[in-house]
Design an enzyme around this catalytic site. Structure first.
Site, PDB file in Angstrom:
ATOM      1  N   ARG A 194     -11.147  13.247  41.123  1.00 45.43           N
ATOM      2  CA  ARG A 194     -12.110  13.630  40.007  1.00 45.43           C
ATOM      3  C   ARG A 194     -11.869  14.817  39.173  1.00 45.43           C
ATOM      4  O   ARG A 194     -11.169  15.784  39.830  1.00 45.43           O
ATOM      5  CB  ARG A 194     -13.770  13.924  40.269  1.00 45.43           C
TER       6      ARG A 194
ATOM      7  N   GLU B  91     -13.507  14.212  30.980  1.00 46.33           N
ATOM      8  CA  GLU B  91     -12.683  12.735  30.359  1.00 46.33           C
ATOM      9  C   GLU B  91     -13.814  11.930  29.843  1.00 46.33           C
ATOM     10  O   GLU B  91     -15.265  12.107  30.111  1.00 46.33           O
ATOM     11  CB  GLU B  91     -12.017  12.091  31.422  1.00 46.33           C
TER      12      GLU B  91
ATOM     13  N   HIS C  93      -7.493   7.078  33.967  1.00 42.23           N
ATOM     14  CA  HIS C  93      -8.518   6.628  34.719  1.00 42.23           C
ATOM     15  C   HIS C  93      -8.492   5.130  35.241  1.00 42.23           C
ATOM     16  O   HIS C  93      -9.149   4.256  35.236  1.00 42.23           O
ATOM     17  CB  HIS C  93     -10.064   6.974  34.615  1.00 42.23           C
TER      18      HIS C  93
HETATM   19  C1  DGY Z   1     -14.867   4.990  41.495  1.00 47.00           C
HETATM   20  O1  DGY Z   1     -15.073   3.962  41.753  1.00 47.00           O
HETATM   21  O2  DGY Z   1     -15.354   6.079  41.749  1.00 47.00           O
HETATM   22  C2  DGY Z   1     -13.436   5.190  40.665  1.00 47.00           C
HETATM   23  O3  DGY Z   1     -13.590   6.602  39.884  1.00 47.00           O
HETATM   24  C3  DGY Z   1     -13.502   3.982  39.369  1.00 47.00           C
HETATM   25  O4  DGY Z   1     -13.122   3.129  39.952  1.00 47.00           O
END
Ligand code: DGY
Length: 323
Positions: A242, A271, A289
């Protein structure tokens, strides 16, 4: 009996939307425009299930809306720091996520960023596209060798372990990790991994550091100026976890001033807005991402949500219940 009503906040893979349409009274989001707080509140008041994703901020205010009909939130994503979990629990809502199915693809992206950063792939691509490549020469664009180096993992859950397997078995990398709890001894033995007592030990010893801890207040700016200064000047930092785990301003300073050699980022603080300081830097590889972004995985994530809500509406415990 009437079909349960479900609201999906963003566009999902077509085959999962087709199943949803067959099974439920479903409100899809054809235009894929993020829903406002008021629309999310209305969804909770008018539907039996809300199916958001990791970019929908499901705040305590939204969850506290009066007259809720919804009893389950089926998050499309393994991370659920987008949902105010304490408030959801207090409101008596069930929350589920989508673990397992995105493990390998996210680990692949972490490995991709590691290789891109080590071998200066983004910079090389830009050079070729801008027609500034003047030809092979012995000292041109030298990066760092990956094979045999040490990979340090902060967090040692499923995705970190999958990356460690690829790195160790595929690239002969030595594995170190920091994790608050003890992982299974079998995986530690398989990878001949070294467990470190502190985050600092991992940062000091590793040639590559990859972040795999959850987001949220507990890990906000875990990687800060002080910790970046502990890394080797030839080291690379990879973040597929993250964005807010890393203090962006500190990382930009580290990359500019050469405290570390490079970074590979798939996630960003705030983001999709990117700290403009990253944009002019050659020693950072930036991806939008993409961790779980494969056709197979996104379909599997959708199906995982389907399984969770099907179990819930059948009066059973959903497999991926987080609260
Ligand atoms: C999640 O699933 O947490 C990712 O960041 C996106 O697939």
């Amino acid at each position: 009996m009437d079909k349960p009503k479900v609201v999906v906040t963003r566009k999902w893979p077509a085959e999962v939307e087709a199943t949803l349409t067959a099974l439920y009274d479903v409100q899809l989001n054809e235009k894929d425009i993020p829903m406002s707080a008021d629309q999310l509140k209305y969804a909770l008041q008018s539907a039996d299930a809300l199916l958001p994703t990791v970019t929908d901020q499901i705040t305590a205010d939204i969850l506290g809306v009066a007259g809720k009909r919804a009893r389950i939130i089926g998050n499309f994503g393994v991370g659920y720091n987008n949902i105010a979990i304490t408030a959801a629990k207090a409101e008596g809502l069930v929350v589920t996520n989508t673990p397992h199915v995105l493990t390998d693809c996210t680990a692949d992206i972490a490995m991709l960023l590691l290789l891109m950063s080590a071998r200066r792939a983004s910079e090389g691509d830009r050079l070729v596209r801008q027609q500034q490549w003047t030809g092979w020469r012995p000292t041109h664009m030298l990066g760092q060798k990956v094979t045999g180096k040490t990979l340090g993992l902060i967090g040692f859950g499923r995705i970190a372990q999958a990356m460690a397997r690829k790195a160790h078995h595929g690239f002969g990398m030595k594995i170190m990790f920091y994790n608050p709890s003890l992982p299974s001894q079998a995986i530690v033995d398989e990878l001949q991994a070294v467990r470190c007592e502190t985050v600092e030990d991992v940062l000091t010893e590793s040639h590559f550091v990859s972040l795999h801890c959850p987001g949220g207040e507990a890990t906000r700016h875990l990687i800060n100026e002080q910790r970046l200064k502990l890394m080797r000047p030839s080291a690379h930092l990879i973040n597929t976890a993250r964005g807010d785990v890393v203090d962006s301003n500190a990382l930009i300073k580290a990359l500019k001033e050469g405290w570390i050699a490079g970074a590979g980022l798939d996630v960003f603080e705030g983001e999709p807005h990117i700290n403009p300081g990253f944009l002019g830097l050659d020693n950072v590889a930036l991806l939008p991402h993409l961790g779980s972004a494969t056709e197979e995985t996104r379909i599997a994530m959708g199906n995982r949500v389907l399984d969770n809500i099907a179990a819930f509406f059948a009066g059973q415990e959903p497999g991926d219940r987080v609260v």
